[in-house]
Structures are given as C-alpha cells and as structure tokens.
Scaffold this motif. Structure first.
Motif, PDB file in Angstrom:
ATOM      1  N   PHE A  88      -4.936   2.350  12.765  1.00 29.03           N
ATOM      2  CA  PHE A  88      -6.262   2.132  12.190  1.00 29.03           C
ATOM      3  C   PHE A  88      -6.172   0.922  11.267  1.00 29.03           C
ATOM      4  N   ASP A  89      -6.782  -0.186  11.685  1.00 27.36           N
ATOM      5  CA  ASP A  89      -6.620  -1.448  10.965  1.00 27.36           C
ATOM      6  C   ASP A  89      -7.125  -1.393   9.531  1.00 27.36           C
ATOM      7  N   GLU A  90      -8.099  -0.534   9.251  1.00 29.17           N
ATOM      8  CA  GLU A  90      -8.673  -0.477   7.906  1.00 29.17           C
ATOM      9  C   GLU A  90      -7.839   0.355   6.937  1.00 29.17           C
ATOM     10  N   LEU A  91      -6.776   0.986   7.434  1.00 31.05           N
ATOM     11  CA  LEU A  91      -5.941   1.833   6.583  1.00 31.05           C
ATOM     12  C   LEU A  91      -4.655   1.114   6.190  1.00 31.05           C
ATOM     13  N   SER A  92      -4.045   1.583   5.123  1.00 29.87           N
ATOM     14  CA  SER A  92      -2.765   1.057   4.664  1.00 29.87           C
ATOM     15  C   SER A  92      -1.642   1.546   5.572  1.00 29.87           C
ATOM     16  N   PRO A  93      -0.444   0.947   5.461  1.00 33.19           N
ATOM     17  CA  PRO A  93       0.687   1.448   6.238  1.00 33.19           C
ATOM     18  C   PRO A  93       0.972   2.925   5.979  1.00 33.19           C
ATOM     19  N   ARG A  94       0.958   3.321   4.714  1.00 39.30           N
ATOM     20  CA  ARG A  94       1.274   4.718   4.407  1.00 39.30           C
ATOM     21  C   ARG A  94       0.207   5.665   4.951  1.00 39.30           C
TER      22      ARG A  94
ATOM     23  N   ASP B 100       2.068  -2.332   0.027  1.00 40.71           N
ATOM     24  CA  ASP B 100       1.206  -2.863  -1.026  1.00 40.71           C
ATOM     25  C   ASP B 100      -0.225  -2.456  -0.722  1.00 40.71           C
ATOM     26  N   SER B 101      -1.182  -3.145  -1.290  1.00 41.48           N
ATOM     27  CA  SER B 101      -2.583  -2.750  -1.147  1.00 41.48           C
ATOM     28  C   SER B 101      -3.223  -3.255   0.146  1.00 41.48           C
ATOM     29  N   ARG B 102      -2.479  -4.045   0.931  1.00 44.43           N
ATOM     30  CA  ARG B 102      -3.050  -4.578   2.165  1.00 44.43           C
ATOM     31  C   ARG B 102      -3.264  -3.482   3.206  1.00 44.43           C
ATOM     32  N   THR B 103      -4.216  -3.714   4.098  1.00 39.39           N
ATOM     33  CA  THR B 103      -4.348  -2.862   5.277  1.00 39.39           C
ATOM     34  C   THR B 103      -3.464  -3.438   6.387  1.00 39.39           C
ATOM     35  N   VAL B 104      -3.233  -2.662   7.427  1.00 40.92           N
ATOM     36  CA  VAL B 104      -2.332  -3.125   8.485  1.00 40.92           C
ATOM     37  C   VAL B 104      -2.959  -4.221   9.339  1.00 40.92           C
TER      38      VAL B 104
END
Length: 226
Positions: A93-99, A133-137
């Motif tokens: 899901f591109d809008e979500l973070s890695p975690r 970090d705070s980036r999305t995938v």
C-alpha cells in the motif's frame, strides 16, 4: 518450527487442460528449494497449488495437513497461520509506511497477537536495512519495497516461505543483496523456502532445484550436481 512437504499425484486442471502434474515430491522441513523452467511452464501454478491458492487434485501435505482436502476457507486459514508469501510485484500500500505495510497481518489477528506481529515486523525491517522514517513506501526503491514485502511475509513467523520471482524487478546489485538476506533469514530460522525464479544467483544458493516444463516436473537436482 518448519514443516515438511509431501506431494502425491498432484494435478491442476482447467476445463479440458491439465495445467500441472507432479506425481511425487518430498521436501524435508527447513529445506530451501528453487523452481525453474520456461515462462508459461507451470511454475506459478505449482506455487499456487502448494499454497492452496488454487484447488488441486491429489495430495499436498504440509506436515499433517493435506491442503488439497480442505475447503477454500480452511486453506486461507492455513496460509494465515503457517505461510509467508512473497510476490514479484510487492503488493504494498503506497500510502502506508514500511512498518504499517509489514505489520498488516496484525489487523486480521487476535488482539493478543497484534503487538508481537508489529514488533516482529519492525525487527525484520531493521534486519533487512529498511529505513523506518516518516516516508511512505511510494518513494522507496524497488529493492527497498521488496524488503518491506519480505518483512511482511516474515512478520507472523511462518513455518513456510513461498516466493514467486522475488528478484525479477530488481537490478543486479539490489537482487544480490536481497538474495543474501532472504537465504540467511530462511536458514537462520529453519524455515522451508520454495522460490520460483529465473535468477541463477538465487538458485545457486539453495539446496535443490526443481525444473518444470509443459506442466511436468522434469528434474529434481541438488545444487552443484553435475
């Protein structure tokens, strides 16, 4: 804990066509197995039959459970409990973070298991060197995205890892780093890994390589055999 695989008289049929036929196959628990063959030969069909994503005739026995005898719902439950699936196209899901991506299974798990899945997802991301970090995938490279997908597959600590062309979307340096990490993670935790791949760099790191041609298992050789 891993699970052994025993296949007997496996076939996948679509209308009048037989897409796959495997008379017998035994994979000890904790083995690392590669699957190769030409495009369209039935490799992905084989992997989907082993995972229960496709209904199959015959027997696909993981430990004491024969997936071929289970309903679709019970096959889904078995996958959730015992399998981690790694796909060529990441399916993040591109809008979500890695975690958030890596810990998605927690959303569908019992409340008591959610914290453990989240912690394990974070641990696998750290081990695979994924920045948290705070980036999305959406902004991540192909190699980073595939590492997130592997972390997701490992977050539930599955006994079985099934991978379909896990390095196909990566450049050579990224693919080689991924192979090193994937093989190490599988061996260190004693998981059964079955990976469909054209990548000789990956196949050469495994224990055995199966060849599928025209829907038939035509060869089963230990790596390094002449």
């Amino acid at each position: 804990m891993s699970l052994p695989l025993d296949v007997c008289d496996l076939s996948v049929v679509a209308g009048p066509r037989t897409l796959l036929r495997v008379p017998s196959l035994a994979v000890p628990a904790g083995s690392l197995i590669g699957v190769r063959g030409p495009s369209g030969a039935g490799k992905s069909t084989f992997l989907q039959a082993l995972s229960g994503l496709l209904a199959a005739n015959g027997s696909v026995r993981w430990g004491t459970t024969d997936l071929a005898r289970l309903s679709s719902e019970r096959r889904t439950a078995f996958r959730a409990a015992h399998m981690g699936l790694i796909f060529q196209d990441f399916l993040l899901f591109d809008e979500l973070s890695p975690r958030a991506n890596a810990s998605l299974a927690a959303l569908f798990s019992k409340r008591g298991a959610r914290a453990q899945i989240d912690a394990r997802a974070a641990d696998r991301l750290d081990r695979l060197g994924v920045p948290q970090d705070s980036r999305t995938v959406a902004s991540y490279s192909g190699g980073e995205r595939q590492r997130v997908a592997i972390s997701r597959a490992l977050a539930t600590d599955p006994a079985i890892l099934l991978a379909d062309e896990p390095t196909a979307s990566l450049d050579r340096p990224a693919a080689d780093r991924l192979i090193e990490d994937l093989v190490a993670l599988a061996r260190d935790s004693g998981k059964t890994l079955i990976a469909v791949s054209h990548d000789l760099h990956l196949l050469d790191r495994l224990d055995r390589v199966l060849t599928i041609e025209d829907g038939q298992l035509t060869d089963d050789s230990p790596v390094g055999a002449s």
